[in-house]
Design a protein around this motif. Structure first.
Motif, PDB file in Angstrom:
ATOM      1  N   LEU A  53      55.971  21.096  39.222  1.00  0.00           N
ATOM      2  CA  LEU A  53      56.067  20.307  37.986  1.00  0.00           C
ATOM      3  C   LEU A  53      54.995  19.219  37.977  1.00  0.00           C
ATOM      4  CD1 LEU A  53      57.942  20.170  35.509  1.00  0.00           C
ATOM      5  CD2 LEU A  53      59.087  18.296  36.626  1.00  0.00           C
ATOM      6  N   GLY A 112      47.207  18.877  33.108  1.00  0.00           N
ATOM      7  CA  GLY A 112      47.241  18.066  31.892  1.00  0.00           C
ATOM      8  C   GLY A 112      46.337  16.858  31.974  1.00  0.00           C
ATOM      9  N   THR A 129      52.284  26.450  19.215  1.00  0.00           N
ATOM     10  CA  THR A 129      51.051  26.022  19.895  1.00  0.00           C
ATOM     11  C   THR A 129      50.010  27.132  19.934  1.00  0.00           C
ATOM     12  OG1 THR A 129      52.007  26.652  21.994  1.00  0.00           O
ATOM     13  CG2 THR A 129      52.148  24.344  21.396  1.00  0.00           C
ATOM     14  N   VAL A 156      53.873  24.719  28.609  1.00  0.00           N
ATOM     15  CA  VAL A 156      53.562  25.035  27.216  1.00  0.00           C
ATOM     16  C   VAL A 156      52.981  23.802  26.547  1.00  0.00           C
ATOM     17  CG1 VAL A 156      54.492  25.794  25.029  1.00  0.00           C
ATOM     18  CG2 VAL A 156      55.451  26.669  27.105  1.00  0.00           C
ATOM     19  N   LEU A 157      53.658  22.663  26.723  1.00  0.00           N
ATOM     20  CA  LEU A 157      53.231  21.445  26.040  1.00  0.00           C
ATOM     21  C   LEU A 157      51.894  20.969  26.582  1.00  0.00           C
ATOM     22  CD1 LEU A 157      56.693  19.737  25.965  1.00  0.00           C
ATOM     23  CD2 LEU A 157      55.482  20.761  24.074  1.00  0.00           C
ATOM     24  N   ILE A 158      51.757  20.959  27.928  1.00  0.00           N
ATOM     25  CA  ILE A 158      50.563  20.381  28.537  1.00  0.00           C
ATOM     26  C   ILE A 158      49.334  21.225  28.243  1.00  0.00           C
ATOM     27  CG2 ILE A 158      49.511  19.867  30.738  1.00  0.00           C
ATOM     28  CD1 ILE A 158      51.605  17.887  30.140  1.00  0.00           C
ATOM     29  N   ILE A 211      54.005  12.904  31.380  1.00  0.00           N
ATOM     30  CA  ILE A 211      54.292  13.657  30.160  1.00  0.00           C
ATOM     31  C   ILE A 211      54.362  12.708  28.964  1.00  0.00           C
ATOM     32  CG2 ILE A 211      56.000  15.134  29.041  1.00  0.00           C
ATOM     33  CD1 ILE A 211      56.732  16.149  31.815  1.00  0.00           C
ATOM     34  N   ILE A 239      57.778  15.872  22.730  1.00  0.00           N
ATOM     35  CA  ILE A 239      57.199  15.626  24.056  1.00  0.00           C
ATOM     36  C   ILE A 239      57.817  14.370  24.664  1.00  0.00           C
ATOM     37  CG2 ILE A 239      55.073  15.048  25.273  1.00  0.00           C
ATOM     38  CD1 ILE A 239      53.573  16.811  23.422  1.00  0.00           C
ATOM     39  N   THR A 276      50.949  11.907  27.970  1.00  0.00           N
ATOM     40  CA  THR A 276      50.331  13.056  27.312  1.00  0.00           C
ATOM     41  C   THR A 276      50.716  13.125  25.842  1.00  0.00           C
ATOM     42  OG1 THR A 276      50.558  14.185  29.423  1.00  0.00           O
ATOM     43  CG2 THR A 276      49.925  15.511  27.537  1.00  0.00           C
ATOM     44  N   PHE A 329      61.247  15.137  25.795  1.00  0.00           N
ATOM     45  CA  PHE A 329      61.224  15.940  27.001  1.00  0.00           C
ATOM     46  C   PHE A 329      60.887  15.086  28.220  1.00  0.00           C
ATOM     47  CE2 PHE A 329      59.318  19.121  29.860  1.00  0.00           C
ATOM     48  CZ  PHE A 329      60.448  19.887  30.009  1.00  0.00           C
ATOM     49  N   VAL A 379      57.146  22.460  30.518  1.00  0.00           N
ATOM     50  CA  VAL A 379      56.072  21.464  30.667  1.00  0.00           C
ATOM     51  C   VAL A 379      54.722  22.121  30.430  1.00  0.00           C
ATOM     52  CG1 VAL A 379      54.933  19.905  32.278  1.00  0.00           C
ATOM     53  CG2 VAL A 379      57.386  20.060  32.242  1.00  0.00           C
ATOM     54  N   PHE A 439      48.717  23.108  25.802  1.00  0.00           N
ATOM     55  CA  PHE A 439      48.315  22.917  24.400  1.00  0.00           C
ATOM     56  C   PHE A 439      47.504  21.636  24.256  1.00  0.00           C
ATOM     57  CE2 PHE A 439      49.556  20.976  20.265  1.00  0.00           C
ATOM     58  CZ  PHE A 439      48.816  21.819  19.453  1.00  0.00           C
TER      59      PHE A 439
END
Lengths: 90, 320, 106
Positions: B54, B62, C79, A64-66, B224, B200, B227, B203, A62, A68
Motif C-alpha cells: 500500500l 503516486g 478513470t 486505481v486512484l493513484i 493519499i 479520494i 494526492t 478514502f 488505491v 489516474f
C-alpha cells in the motif's frame, strides 16, 4: 483458473512494458504506464482472491486512484512544457 | 506457482531497471519509475506484505512520480551526456554487487521459520499483540505502539524535510490563476476531478482509521490525502487549490501533526506512565492502546499530507 | 444449486476478460501509430477490466468484498476513458500527426 488469469495479466504487462520501452513518443509511454496500472489493479485483485486475502482490494483501490492522478500529472506537465517551447517534438 | 509469479515479476523489474538506465528523456524515465514501483508493489502483494504494498502504491507510483515530474519541469528534459568514462564506476558497482551476492549465500532461506529474525522480537510481537494491544493488524501495533519512538523519529524527519524544502525552494503566492492555453479542453478532466476529489479524501480517511484492522495507517493516508489535492490543483490550477488550502495553513498543519504525536507521549508521562505509553490513556489498557494509536496515526497523517503539499506547492509555484 | 451456476458464470467472465486484456495488449504492441494504439488500450481499460471484475464479483458473493470490487469497477469506468481522452487531447495539442492513408480512394 485464477492462475490462468494472472498468467494472462503477466503476459499483458510484459507486452505493455515492451511498448513503454520502444516509445517512440512520450505519449506511448504514458499510455503503456496507464495500461500497466490497470493491469496491476486487476492482478492485485485476482491475487487477493487466489490467496483468499480480501484486504488486497484496498491496495487495488488505491492503485486505481493513484495511477489516474499520475497519468493526468504527466500530461499536464508535458502540455505546459510543449506550450512553453511553442514547438512540437518528434 | 507463486514462486513463478515472483520470478516473472523480478525479471520484469530487472528489465525496467535497465531501461531506466538507458533512457535519456527524463520525462520518460519518470514514467518508467512509476511502472517500476507498480511492478514492485505487485511483488510485495505476492509476498504478502500488504502494508508495504500500500505504501509503495501511494508513495512510489503516486506522489514520487508527481514530484519527479514537477522537478523535471523546472529543469531540462534531456539527460546530459556523462563527461567521464564509465569504467571506474562500473568496476566499483561490479565488486560491490559481487560482495552483496556473496553475502546473500549466508542468509537463511526465504520463509525459513528458524531464521534469526523470527526468533528475536518478531515472535514476541506476534504473540503479545492480541492480548496487549488488541489490534488485528500486527504491523500497525509494531509501528505505532512497540516502535512508537522510531515512528516519532520518522515523522520528525518528514517534518524536517518539509522545512528544508521550504527553506531551499521558498514559496511564491500565485496571485492570478495561470491557465494553460486549452481551458476548454479540460472540461472532462474537471468534471471527473470534481467527482473524485471527495472520494479520494474519504478514502484517505478510511485508510487512516482502518489501519488497525487492514493495511494502512497515517503515512499512506497522508499521501493519499495530498494526492487528492494535487488532482484538484492539476484540474483547476494551483491558484484555485491554494484558495482551498492556504500555504500558511499547511505550514501550521505540518507542525501540528508532530506536536499531536509528541503530546500523546507527554500525556502518558502526566498520567503516570512512560513516554508514549498508551496503556494509561484510558481506564482499560487495551482501550488506551486503541486511543493512543488512533491519535498518533492522525498526527502522522496530518504532517505527511501537509509536507507533501508544501513540497508540491514549492515546486509548482516556481514554474513560470 | 446456485453455487455451480455462479462459478460457471464467473469463469466465463474471467476468461472473457482475460481474452480481451490479451487482445488489447497485443494491439498496444502491434498497432502502427499512437492513435490506433489508444483504441487497444481502451479495450483493456473498460471491457477487459470490467469483465474480470464482474467475474470476481460472482466469486465474492454478497459481502464487503463485492462492495469494494464495485467501487473499483466504478473508478475504472471513469478513470480509464478520462485518461485516454486526456492522452489523445494532449497528443493532438502537441501536433502529433495521426497516421493516415495517403492513397486516393479508388
Amino acid at each position: 483458473m485464477f492462475i490462468a488469469v494472472s498468467a494472462v495479466l503477466l503476459v499483458a504487462i510484459a507486452l505493455g512494458l515492451v511498448r513503454a520501452f520502444r516509445g517512440p513518443t512520450l505519449y506511448d509511454r504514458v499510455m503503456a504506464a496507464n495500461m500497466i496500472g490497470t493491469l496491476t489493479v486487476l492482478m492485485v485483485a485476482v491475487l487477493g482472491f487466489m490467496a483468499e486475502r480480501p484486504e488486497f482490494l484496498d491496495i487495488a483501490l488505491v492503485y486505481v486512484l493513484i495511477s489516474f492522478v499520475s497519468t493526468i500529472a504527466v500530461l499536464r506537465v508535458y502540455a505546459s512544457r510543449v506550450s512553453m517551447q511553442g514547438s512540437d517534438r518528434k | 506457482m507463486e514462486h513463478l509469479i515472483d520470478i516473472v515479476l523480478l525479471g520484469l523489474l530487472m528489465i525496467t531497471g535497465f531501461a531506466i538506465v538507458r533512457m535519456k528523456s527524463l520525462l520518460a524515465v519518470a514514467m518508467l519509475t512509476s511502472i517500476y514501483s507498480l511492478l514492485s508493489a505487485s511483488l510485495f502483494v505476492v509476498l504478502d506484505a500488504v502494508d508495504v504494498a500500500l505504501t509503495e502504491a501511494a508513495i512510489g507510483a503516486g506522489i514520487s512520480t508527481i514530484l519527479m515530474l514537477a522537478t523535471v519541469a523546472l529543469t531540462r528534459d534531456e539527460e546530459k551526456a556523462p563527461r567521464h568514462t564509465p569504467l571506474l564506476p562500473l568496476a566499483v558497482v561490479t565488486v560491490t554487487g559481487a560482495a552483496l551476492i556473496y553475502g546473500t549465500l549466508d542468509m537463511p532461506h526465504y520463509g525459513d521459520p528458524a531464521a534469526p529474525v523470527h526468533q528475536h522480537a518478531a515472535s514476541a510481537y506476534l504473540h503479545d499483540t492480541p492480548g496487549e494491544i488488541g489490534v488485528p493488524n500486527v504491523v500497525t501495533s509494531v509501528l505505532a505502539s512497540y516502535r512508537g519512538y522510531d515512528t516519532l523519529g520518522e515523522v520528525t524527519v518528514i517534518f524536517t524535510a518539509g522545512a528544508g524544502v521550504l527553506a531551499l525552494l521558498g514559496y511564491r503566492t500565485r496571485r492570478r490563476n495561470i491557465q494553460g492555453p486549452g481551458i476548454r479542453k479540460l472540461v472532462v478532466l474537471r468534471v471527473i476531478a470534481k467527482l473524485f476529489f471527495p472520494l479520494i479524501l474519504l478514502f484517505a480517511l478510511y485508510v487512516l482509521f482502518h489501519g488497525d484492522y487492514g493495511p494502512g495507517g497515517g503515512f499512506q493516508a497522508g499521501v493519499i490525502f495530498a494526492t487528492g489535492f494535487i488532482l484538484y490543483a492539476l484540474a483547476f490550477g494551483l491558484g484555485n487549490a491554494q484558495r482551498v488550502i492556504h500555504h500558511p495553513l499547511l505550514r501550521i498543519m505540518a507542525a501540528v501533526g508532530v506536536l499531536i504525536y509528541a503530546a500523546v507521549g507527554i500525556e502518558g508521562i502526566l498520567l503516570g506512565g512512560k513516554f508514549l505509553e498508551y496503556g494509561v490513556l484510558a481506564d482499560d489498557p487495551v482501550t488506551g492502546q486503541h486511543l493512543g494509536i488512533m491519535l498518533i496515526e492522525l498526527g502522522v497523517g496530518i504532517t505527511v499530507a501537509a509536507v507533501m503539499l508544501i513540497i508540491y506547492y514549492g515546486f509548482v509555484s516556481r514554474q513560470d | 444449486m446456485m453455487q455451480p451456476l455462479l462459478d460457471v458464470l464467473s469463469w466465463i467472465c474471467l476468461l472473457g476478460g482475460a481474452i480481451f486484456l490479451l487482445i488489447g495488449a497485443i494491439g498496444v504492441l502491434r498497432f502502427p501509430d499512437f492513435y490506433t494504439r489508444l483504441h487497444a488500450v481502451s479495450v483493456c481499460d473498460t471491457l477487459g477490466a470490467g469483465l474480470v471484475l464482474v467475474g470476481l464479483i460472482f466469486q465474492g458473493g454478497l459481502s464487503l468484498v463485492t462492495v469494494k470490487l464495485l467501487l473499483i469497477f466504478y473508478f475504472m469506468i471513469f478513470t480509464g476513458p478520462t485518461a485516454v481522452h486526456a492522452l489523445a487531447q494532449a497528443a493532438l495539442q502537441s501536433k502529433l500527426k495521426p497516421l493516415v492513408d495517403d492513397h486516393e480512394p479508388r
